[in-house]
Each structure stands twice: as structure tokens, then as C-alpha cells.
Design an enzyme around this catalytic site. Sequence first.
Site, PDB file in Angstrom:
ATOM      1  N   LYS A 153      47.061  72.716  80.102  1.00 27.66           N
ATOM      2  CA  LYS A 153      46.752  72.566  81.520  1.00 27.66           C
ATOM      3  C   LYS A 153      45.430  73.271  81.824  1.00 27.66           C
ATOM      4  CE  LYS A 153      48.956  73.444  86.029  1.00 27.66           C
ATOM      5  NZ  LYS A 153      50.176  73.985  86.678  1.00 27.66           N
ATOM      6  N   SER A 171      52.035  70.493  89.554  1.00 28.68           N
ATOM      7  CA  SER A 171      50.590  70.558  89.355  1.00 28.68           C
ATOM      8  C   SER A 171      50.166  70.310  87.902  1.00 28.68           C
ATOM      9  CB  SER A 171      50.078  71.926  89.800  1.00 28.68           C
ATOM     10  OG  SER A 171      50.662  72.974  89.040  1.00 28.68           O
ATOM     11  N   SER A 225      56.154  72.507  89.074  1.00 27.17           N
ATOM     12  CA  SER A 225      54.914  71.975  88.495  1.00 27.17           C
ATOM     13  C   SER A 225      54.978  71.585  87.027  1.00 27.17           C
ATOM     14  CB  SER A 225      53.781  72.989  88.695  1.00 27.17           C
ATOM     15  OG  SER A 225      53.525  73.170  90.057  1.00 27.17           O
TER      16      SER A 225
END
Length: 609
Positions: free
Chosen positions: A158, A233, A257
Site C-alpha cells: 500500500k 483505503s 480498509s
Amino acid sequence: MNFDLSNMLEKQIPVKYVTYLMGAYLGFKIGSYILRSAIKKVKIFIQKKKVRNFIQERNQNLKNLQIPTPNLTQDIIDKVLNSDITHLKKMLEAKSVTSEDLVNIFSKRAQQYGVEYGIITHLKYKEAIEAAKECDKLRKENSPLCQLPLFGIPISMKETIDEKGYPSTVGSIFRIDHIPKEDGFCAKLLKSGGAIPFLRTNVPQAGMIYESVNEVYGRVLNPWDKTKYSGGSSGGEGAAVAARMSPGGMGSDIGGSIRIPAAMCGVYGLKPTAQRSVMSGHTFYSEPFNGQKTVLCASGPICKSVDDLILFFRQLSDPQYLKKFKLQEIDTFFPLMQIDEAQLNNNQKQRRFGYFKTLKEFDCTLANQRAVEISVEKLRAQGHQLVEITLPNVEQIRDGFIQFLLSDELMCMKDLLSKEDFVKEYMTIEFFASTPVILKRILTVIFYLIGEKTFAQLLPNSNRLKVEELNKLQYNINKLQIEYLRLFDDHEIEAIICPSFGAPALPHSSSIDSAPVSLYTFIWNFLNFPCGVLPVTKVLKEEQHYNNSRTRELATKRLDHYMKQNTEGLPVNVQVVAPPYKEETCLNVMKMLDDDIQFYQHNSYPELK
């Protein structure tokens, strides 16, 4: 000099002068506002031009990469793309492929589709191929390092995880120059286990909404359907795994997320207890954001199987790997707990689990309820007892999470974004944060009168909190944690089977007016319970609606509208929840379900178009 107030008051200042002064003051204030707004717009305009140049350079560098096609049959290449990490390790051990082959295969696919789908931020090909060659060399030498959990496996990260030489923008146009000079601890720990980080994946602006879109790298498209969101996210991470651009990687989770992208994209995700996860090495947002301890963020993997989640869990949690680092590098007060192998491999019968199919506060779709039903029946068929439970105080948790999220009126995120405007997906959150208190009171009454009960209940909980109010919120969280542990004790259950989200993947920007679907994930962040998600089924044709809702409010009407927009065939996950620090139990139950359901034995990964 005598100061005679009465004399001064007797002298009347002409009204016109007072008017002039007031007019001048108002003019100054309006002029100052216009000037500030103009300066802000100019700064944003200039920065966006820099971002365009930044992206053009990124795209050109990506295009210029000469990635060779491995000297393998197409069947082997397809097998690599479809395999989880556990099977890739077996292929490496059998010498049917090399780590260099793996990096080339996944990098080539990321190069081909990554930008089109908005999934990747950077492809670290040059560093990755050198690391792969070193792994292959060590394997030929029969190095003991080959036994490490992720040795020789390319993984994605990420974008909020710091890696040397690559920007951690958190989706902000003003952070394209935020480039770490060294790897963060999370990246170091994974590399120490033999992993080869080769891909960085996209996130939402400021990382606090469950749609991955920003003005740097654009919008992440769901590999199952480009018109649907991939979640957030860690949306780029979930999409990368589902699109077979990466065999697995790292995300983080403060409201869902990890689990939301995994669920939207039909893959696997684990959110550990926050204190049992590695947050050191995630990029710095701002002092207020990094300093808050009310609801803790957790990091965890997104993969193609429960077996792979376990591999990551070992590398990230086993003391034998963590002890190689200095205390100052590891997360403060990280518990060096031995992995409970007995619980991780528990195959006893007649175990007892709880489940719920929906929440009265906001029903989930029929497809999500059916995923729970399938999972419950699978466990019963294995000889286990399943008891239906009712979660206590869900409204209190929902209201408390909103209090936490808006406790500083979004100042944490505003600090991060500097002068940048929020993307439109923040519209609802911005409305709650920016509306004056007196207007909120008026709107609360109006919302009650027009039947919008949920909005009416949430508005009073969206004010800035004083210190004592924040302390009270944290105290209430502790009380709720004890109450939920009592739920486990009273029902004598080891884990809870429940919906992974309120709906399958929905159209882009739909989070603006259907946000209550996230209730099913943020409950467990608020309580800090470990949980994971796995794919179970797909949306059926007759489930493309939301007629089962027990309330008729704006959010429910909009969700019904979105469900009718070609949701048939989208993946539906289920969620497994365990008590704090019982990640082994969570993974064990997920494994029991996955071995029986075998989603990808009956379904193919999405074809990219």
C-alpha cells in the site's frame, strides 16, 4: 489629563462615519477572503501542473521498462498468475520457476494493466529483479534463508507504507515530493523474511474513505467491473491481488480498509488486533493524526488464500523474526507473543461459534446474508455448533465511531492535505464536520420530521470534542469491549461469523450517500477485535435489489438504486471475528471455511478488459 467618559459619550459621532468604518471593515474581510481563495486556487493550479508532469514521467518510465517474458510455457505462466503464494513457494522449491520468473510475470501484468485500472502508483522493477536474482542464487546454494515465510516471493505494498526512494503521497497533490530516504520498519521486516516488494498500490486521498480515488493517481477500478469501486483505503492492494498483478501484499485498516477492498474484489484480508500489527514504517500523516489513540489503525495482509494470510502473519508477528531488530524500530509495546500453533491448527469437532446475518440498524443485502448462511451451514456440516446472536449497543458504537472520526472537525486530514480541496467522496463527512452546531440542532429536528432518523441521530455526534468528552468516549469504548467479551463468554463461542460489508461493490462515488454499509467493518475497529474476510459466493440475479431493508431512508433508497445497477456476479465475502489477540482462532476458522468453500476452485479470477 482627565478622562471623562460621560463627555465622550455625549459627543455623537456622525452615523455616516460609523457606516463608512463598518463598510471598510466588511470590505477588508471580504477582500481578504477573496484574496486567500485566489492564492489557494493559484497554488493548487501550479501544484496540479507539477502532478501532471510527475505522472507523465511515471508513465513514461513504466512504458520504457524492458520486462522480458520468461522462457516458460503459457500454461506455466497462467498457473503462476492464478496461484497463491503457498503454491508459488512449492513451484520455487520444485525449481519449475525462479523468483526472477515471478517478478517478470507479475511486473509485466502490472505494466500492462496497472495504470489503466488506477491500481499502481509505482513499479519497482529494477530493485525487485536484483533482489530476485539474489534469492535465486541463495536457493541454488541451499541457504537456510530459503525457509523464511516469504522467501523469493514478489509482494505489493500500500502506498502509505514507506519505501526508500518512492513517494508516500497518501493521495495528496502536495506530497509528491514526500520521498522517504530509507525503508520503514514494515518494509524492512517483510524484506527480512525474503519478500521482494515490487509494486506500490493506490489509495484514497487522505486514506480515510472506502473508495480509492485521488487527484494524483486517479481512481482505482474494480477488476470484476470497471464501473464499481474496489473499496478503500487499501483499494489498490485489493484490486492488484484480484487482478493478478500481485500474489499478495500489505494494507492497513482503521475502519475496514483491508477488509472492504478484499470483500469488494473477492480476495482475502486480515485485520489483526491493532497492538499485534506492525504500524511502524507507515508514512507520517500529521502530528494530530499519528498521535490519536482512540481508535487504533492496524496493518495486515491482502492475499489469495487463508494459507497466505498465515504466512504474512508469521513473518509480521513471530518473535523469532522481530527479535532481529532494535527495540526502537519495533512498534512501541508490541507484544512479542509466541504464535499459538495449537489454536492455529485446531481441528477439533463440536466447537461453538456465533453468527448474525444482518443488523437492524442497517440491514445488509440479501447476497451478504446468504454468504453468512452458506458459511454457517458449512461449519455445521463439519460438526460444529452455531448459535445465532444479537450484537449489543450497535447504535452506541456507530455514534461513537462518528464522534471519533469528526472529533477534531477533520483537522488531522486538513493538516495532511495542506491547501488541497477534498475530493467529492468526502462530501458527507465534510457536511457533518463543517456545519455549525446551531444549524445541526435545527437540521436534527428537520431530519426527524422527514423520517431521516439515522442522519438525525448522527448529527449531534459530529461536533468537535473537548478533552473530557474524548476521555469519556475512550472510557465508553473500554466498557463496550468488556460487554462484547461477555458476549463471547455468555454464548461460549470462539468466533463470530458475520457479513463482511453491507453490500457488494457499488458504483463509483456511491459512498457519498450509502455510507452506512461500512457499519459492518468499523464496529470491529472501534472495539479493536481481530477479524478477516474470505470470498464465499457471488450476487445472484434475483438479489440485485435492497427491498429487504427494514427502513426507508435516503441511504436505503440509494442502496436499492445502486444494487440494481448490474451487480449480478460480483463477489461476496464473509467475515470472521475473534476476541483480541486471538488471531490464530480467526485464521483457523477462516481456514476451515475456505477449505470447504473453495471459492476459486469453482470461480475464475476476473478477466481484465
